[in-house]
Design an enzyme around this catalytic site. Structure first.
Site, PDB file in Angstrom:
ATOM      1  N   ASP A 104    -157.210 -10.827  -8.162  1.00 15.63           N
ATOM      2  CA  ASP A 104    -157.100 -11.224  -9.565  1.00 15.63           C
ATOM      3  C   ASP A 104    -156.428 -12.597  -9.584  1.00 15.63           C
ATOM      4  O   ASP A 104    -155.323 -12.758  -9.055  1.00 15.63           O
ATOM      5  CB  ASP A 104    -156.251 -10.155 -10.285  1.00 15.63           C
ATOM      6  CG  ASP A 104    -156.072 -10.422 -11.768  1.00 15.63           C
ATOM      7  OD1 ASP A 104    -155.893 -11.593 -12.149  1.00 15.63           O
ATOM      8  OD2 ASP A 104    -156.078  -9.457 -12.555  1.00 15.63           O
TER       9      ASP A 104
ATOM     10  N   GLU B  55    -156.408  -3.183  -6.046  1.00 17.85           N
ATOM     11  CA  GLU B  55    -155.978  -4.433  -6.682  1.00 17.85           C
ATOM     12  C   GLU B  55    -154.541  -4.786  -6.294  1.00 17.85           C
ATOM     13  O   GLU B  55    -153.625  -3.976  -6.470  1.00 17.85           O
ATOM     14  CB  GLU B  55    -156.072  -4.334  -8.210  1.00 17.85           C
ATOM     15  CG  GLU B  55    -155.739  -5.670  -8.879  1.00 17.85           C
ATOM     16  CD  GLU B  55    -156.018  -5.678 -10.379  1.00 17.85           C
ATOM     17  OE1 GLU B  55    -155.998  -4.614 -11.005  1.00 17.85           O
ATOM     18  OE2 GLU B  55    -156.257  -6.787 -10.917  1.00 17.85           O
TER      19      GLU B  55
ATOM     20  N   GLU C  30    -160.687 -10.882 -17.239  1.00 16.53           N
ATOM     21  CA  GLU C  30    -159.595 -10.005 -17.693  1.00 16.53           C
ATOM     22  C   GLU C  30    -158.494 -10.930 -18.215  1.00 16.53           C
ATOM     23  O   GLU C  30    -157.632 -11.372 -17.459  1.00 16.53           O
ATOM     24  CB  GLU C  30    -159.072  -9.137 -16.549  1.00 16.53           C
ATOM     25  CG  GLU C  30    -158.039  -8.133 -17.041  1.00 16.53           C
ATOM     26  CD  GLU C  30    -157.362  -7.380 -15.916  1.00 16.53           C
ATOM     27  OE1 GLU C  30    -157.452  -6.148 -15.895  1.00 16.53           O
ATOM     28  OE2 GLU C  30    -156.751  -8.035 -15.052  1.00 16.53           O
TER      29      GLU C  30
ATOM     30  N   GLU D  18    -145.494  -6.865 -12.490  1.00 15.76           N
ATOM     31  CA  GLU D  18    -146.170  -5.660 -12.985  1.00 15.76           C
ATOM     32  C   GLU D  18    -146.185  -4.533 -11.977  1.00 15.76           C
ATOM     33  O   GLU D  18    -146.577  -3.412 -12.298  1.00 15.76           O
ATOM     34  CB  GLU D  18    -147.621  -6.003 -13.372  1.00 15.76           C
ATOM     35  CG  GLU D  18    -147.709  -6.819 -14.635  1.00 15.76           C
ATOM     36  CD  GLU D  18    -149.152  -7.056 -15.036  1.00 15.76           C
ATOM     37  OE1 GLU D  18    -149.902  -6.098 -15.200  1.00 15.76           O
ATOM     38  OE2 GLU D  18    -149.521  -8.236 -15.149  1.00 15.76           O
TER      39      GLU D  18
HETATM   40  C1  LER Z   1    -152.927  -5.462 -14.372  1.00 21.25           C
HETATM   41  O1  LER Z   1    -152.217  -6.607 -14.632  1.00 21.25           O
HETATM   42  C2  LER Z   1    -154.288  -5.808 -13.972  1.00 21.25           C
HETATM   43  O2  LER Z   1    -154.571  -6.879 -13.512  1.00 21.25           O
HETATM   44  C3  LER Z   1    -155.316  -4.800 -14.182  1.00 21.25           C
HETATM   45  O3  LER Z   1    -156.500  -5.189 -13.589  1.00 21.25           O
HETATM   46  C4  LER Z   1    -154.854  -3.467 -13.690  1.00 21.25           C
HETATM   47  O4  LER Z   1    -155.745  -2.470 -14.032  1.00 21.25           O
HETATM   48 MN    MN Z   2    -156.599  -7.421 -12.865  1.00 22.97          MN
END
Ligand code: LER
Ligand code: MN
Length: 280
Positions: A186, A153, A247, A159
């Site tokens: 993401d 990822e 998420e 972060e």
């Molecule tokens: C952290 O911001 C994130 O996107 C998660 O998927 C990390 O495990």
């Molecule tokens: Mn994520």
């Protein structure tokens, strides 16, 4: 056809962007009742799970385990690949091997995200690339042995203090050269880091192994101004056919977030992938 999935964790702070909370067998039932096709479990240590109960809940609910999130080892226990402490590094690898074995039993993609660690966490600064390399190689070896996909990822600069962009992720994958190591995108992180998100997705192409969705403010998709239309069009053009997992923050409350997100995710899937038609 891509699968709509939702994240779950047994326990976490309210501000953690993982949607369902509680015993995993309950979360699986909830995900199914909400209408999701799959679930992503965020696990600190897969070898400590009651797998029989989880597998039974998945079977009874007719949903699949799309993905295993591995970040809780880092965020809740301070265990990560790039620690200067050899015992912590060994424990991070042991946990990842356990997650990959659980992935082999379930068909889930295993995420390598926060568990990679950050530069600032490594007190032996010059050596973090070597520690990271060893952690990654151990995961790739086990993933190849068991035919599991591990998905790296790319996480935004706020972060993670390194490996933040899709381009850096592609270079990382090219360096390892394993078919079992893919890229995990993401939308929240891409919205911060990518100058042109759709172009980055198309460039990542067949390397994409997993996707997280949240809106630009990390609420459920549809709440703010992230351009999901161009992202879904690019995922389709890239031939992506895996899971898209919610998420997001829990606002206004977890159930509402999960319902509104699924409405938007389903509308996007129908529009860009066609009802019941496999992606290109
Ligand atoms: C952290 O911001 C994130 O996107 C998660 O998927 C990390 O495990
Ligand atoms: Mn994520």
């Amino acid at each position: 056809m891509i699968k709509n999935s939702i994240t779950a964790i047994e326990q976490a702070a309210w501000s953690t962007p993982l949607v369902l909370r509680g015993p995993f067998s309950d979360c699986i039932g909830q995900a199914a009742r909400l209408g999701y096709d799959g679930i992503e479990l965020h696990v600190a240590d897969s070898s400590a799970l009651n797998k029989t109960k989880i597998l039974r809940a998945l079977k009874d609910s007719h949903i699949c385990l799309t993905s295993i999130g591995t970040g809780p080892s880092y965020s809740q226990y301070g265990i990560f690949f790039t620690s200067e402490d050899p015992e912590i590094r060994a424990e991070a690898i042991r946990r990842m091997i356990g997650h990959i074995r659980f992935g082999a039993e379930t068909g889930a993609v295993v995420i390598i995200g926060l568990i990679k660690g950050q530069k600032k966490d490594c007190k032996d600064a010059a050596r973090y690339p070597e520690y990271f390399q060893a952690g990654m190689e151990a995961c790739i070896r086990e993933a190849e042995r068991l035919d599991v996909t591990v998905a790296f990822e790319v996480i935004d600069r706020f972060e993670s203090d390194w490996l933040n962009t899709v381009e850096e992720g592609i270079a990382l994958l090219d360096g390892f050269g394993s078919d079992h190591l893919k890229l995990h995108l993401d939308t929240f992180h891409m919205n911060i880091e990518e100058p042109n998100i759709a172009e980055s997705i198309r460039r990542a192409g067949k390397r994409i192994g997993h996707v997280h969705v949240a809106d630009s403010d990390r609420w459920y998709p549809g709440h703010a101004h992230y351009d999901f239309e161009s992202t879904y069009a690019a995922l389709r053009d890239a031939g992506y056919d895996g899971a898209v997992a919610l998420e997001s923050f829990l606002y206004p409350d977890p159930k509402t977030a999960a319902k509104l997100a699924l409405g938007k995710m389903t509308e996007l899937r129908d529009r860009f992938y066609g009802n019941g038609v496999k992606s290109v």
